[in-house]
Design a protein around this motif. Structure first.
Motif, PDB file in Angstrom:
ATOM      1  N   MET A 166      33.407  33.869  42.525  1.00 34.79           N
ATOM      2  CA  MET A 166      34.571  34.710  42.243  1.00 34.79           C
ATOM      3  C   MET A 166      35.135  35.179  43.212  1.00 34.79           C
ATOM      4  N   GLY A 170      38.952  34.382  43.910  1.00 35.54           N
ATOM      5  CA  GLY A 170      39.915  35.379  43.707  1.00 35.54           C
ATOM      6  C   GLY A 170      40.943  35.652  45.026  1.00 35.54           C
ATOM      7  N   THR A 224      39.624  32.437  39.259  1.00 41.16           N
ATOM      8  CA  THR A 224      38.052  33.031  39.017  1.00 41.16           C
ATOM      9  C   THR A 224      37.202  32.242  38.248  1.00 41.16           C
ATOM     10  N   CYS A 225      37.908  31.941  37.218  1.00 37.54           N
ATOM     11  CA  CYS A 225      36.950  30.890  36.260  1.00 37.54           C
ATOM     12  C   CYS A 225      36.711  29.512  36.960  1.00 37.54           C
ATOM     13  N   ILE A 228      33.665  30.682  39.185  1.00 40.24           N
ATOM     14  CA  ILE A 228      32.244  31.138  38.320  1.00 40.24           C
ATOM     15  C   ILE A 228      31.697  29.665  37.941  1.00 40.24           C
ATOM     16  N   LEU A 288      36.277  39.625  32.455  1.00 40.69           N
ATOM     17  CA  LEU A 288      35.885  39.083  33.691  1.00 40.69           C
ATOM     18  C   LEU A 288      35.416  40.339  34.865  1.00 40.69           C
ATOM     19  N   ALA A 292      31.825  40.736  36.462  1.00 42.24           N
ATOM     20  CA  ALA A 292      31.842  40.909  37.897  1.00 42.24           C
ATOM     21  C   ALA A 292      30.802  41.964  38.254  1.00 42.24           C
TER      22      ALA A 292
END
Length: 457
Positions: A166, A170, A224-225, A228, A288, A292
């Motif tokens: 992430m 990000g 971020t997906c 992950i 999300l 996190a």
């Protein structure tokens, strides 16, 4: 006189014993130089392209407005990364890749694809819509995912789970959004200059409100997906090769779909944008964010659960699992070291905390049978790092534990002598090469740590 630890010998691999000099392209300075050159050239080209699109004045206005959300986003991801922090060079690489390389790939590929579609169809408007909802999500998310893939492949030891994915994803997306916002805001400013700002609402103000105020998290949310997916793939270690490939691809596909939905919201009618924003973007962002924070707390809980085994073996002090499993206590330990012994000692304490956390996460993967083939070597390296910094870190962590813990917990931290039997992990034997604590045949002293406080004047 202390000697270096004696570790088990492993049978040589075929061809071992022959000195092989690396090829010139394998030298570290060559690889770093090539990467820096690539990013620098990409930066010069993309900034020149953006300035050509917006004009110099529009470029400067867009740059000043686009930079506003960057510190907040970087701070948020750095906060998330505090448990097992990435080195700054990895984060700088991720941001520069997103801002320069990924943005350059996106602007060139999107423009080429849109022009090709426009020449292939009779309706230019449909080409723009297709480019925004199909081409752009695929190109942009793939370009950003390349940074995550590179860190995953070449900085594998520091890439251990969901949080790491992430953070890298990000920050890469933050850099990409920064460059894209310069282009959009600069173009909007140019439009206002041409029209004289006679509209009901300034185009620049409207663009700023949508991209900077309402949705600065959009690109980080999508990418971020992907992060992950790579984080879940990292959890499987050397096992589950199919899952290590399919899960990151699934994360990338999800990122593309979310991006396509967001870009296509403007085609859903007058209130399509607000509907997608309220019913999809905000809930996804909240989900999300919860994931996190939950994952971060789970890592701290893993530290508290796994490190007591090393206390029994004599590698850690009794209070350290609690102190290392609390972000408040860790911060207090660094502040204590900085106040009493200076910044170099505080940095040593921070590295001690990071190594101890990595050791706990490594042990958790080992207990679950997800560790790689280098498990024993990696654990040995982490234990050596802790041992080398123990004199600086232990007093600070003990102070933080006494200050942050409730009174009943403090009385339970009685000194533990070295030499207690190590807690085994199924499939890895006792202590992964350390049958007992330090001082039992490995050249380390057998006495407990000194009782004096080295920070006292």
């Amino acid at each position: 006189m202390a000697t270096s630890p004696v570790y088990p010998m492993y049978p040589p691999s075929p061809g071992e014993g022959v000195l092989r000099h690396p090829h010139w392209w394998q030298l570290r300075w060559v690889r770093y130089g090539a990467l820096i050159t690539l990013l620098a050239l990409s930066g010069l080209v993309i900034l020149a392209l953006v300035r050509r699109e917006t004009g110099t004045e529009g470029f400067l206005v867009g740059l000043g407005l686009a930079v506003l959300p960057v510190p907040w986003l970087i701070t948020a991801f750095r906060w998330l990364d505090r448990v097992t922090p990435f080195p700054w060079r990895n984060l700088v690489f991720a941001f520069c890749w997103g801002a320069f390389a990924a943005a350059l790939i996106a602007i060139v590929a999107n423009s080429f694809a849109t022009k090709w579609i426009a020449t292939s169809t009779a309706d230019p408007a449909s080409a723009d819509t297709l480019g925004a909802t199909v081409i752009a999500p695929i190109v942009e998310e793939s370009a950003k995912a390349a940074a995550v893939l590179l860190v995953f492949l070449f900085r594998r030891r520091g890439f251990t789970g969901i949080v790491d994915g992430m953070v890298i994803a990000g920050i890469t997306a933050t850099g990409f959004a920064f460059t894209e916002n310069i282009l959009y805001l600069g173009t909007a400013f140019g439009t206002d200059q041409l029209t004289g700002g006679h509209g009901v609402v300034s185009v620049t103000a409207a663009t700023f409100f949508v991209r900077i105020v309402m949705s600065p998290f959009a690109h980080p949310l999508f990418t971020t997906c992907t992060g992950i997916g790579f984080g879940l793939g990292a959890l499987y270690g050397a096992r589950g090769r199919a899952r290590r490939v399919l899960i990151p691809l699934g994360g990338l596909l999800l990122a593309m779909c979310m991006h396509a939905l967001w870009n296509g919201s403007a085609t859903f009618g007058q209130y399509g944008f607000l509907a997608v924003y309220g019913t999809f973007m905000l809930p996804a962002f909240g989900l999300l964010t919860w994931l996190a924070i939950w994952t971060r707390q789970r890592e701290l809980r893993t530290v508290r659960e796994e490190l007591p085994a090393y206390v029994l073996a004599g590698w850690l002090g009794p209070a350290e699992p609690f102190a290392l499993g609390s972000m408040r206590a860790r911060r207090m330990a660094r502040d204590y070291a900085r106040h009493h012994a200076g910044r170099p000692t505080a940095r040593s304490v921070a590295r001690y905390e990071s190594s101890a956390t990595a050791l706990a996460l490594l042990r958790r993967r080992g207990r679950r049978g997800l560790a790689g083939a280098d498990f024993v070597v990696r654990e040995r390296e982490l234990l050596d790092e802790l041992w080398q910094r123990r004199e600086a870190a232990r007093p600070a962590l003990e102070y933080a534990a006494r200050t942050a813990a409730p009174a009943p917990a403090r009385t339970a931290w009685a000194p533990v002598p070295y030499g207690h039997a190590y807690v085994p992990v199924p499939g890895h034997g006792y202590g992964y090469g350390y049958a007992h604590g330090p001082g039992h045949g490995y050249g380390y002293p057998t006495a407990p740590y000194p009782s004096y406080n080295p920070y006292r004047g």
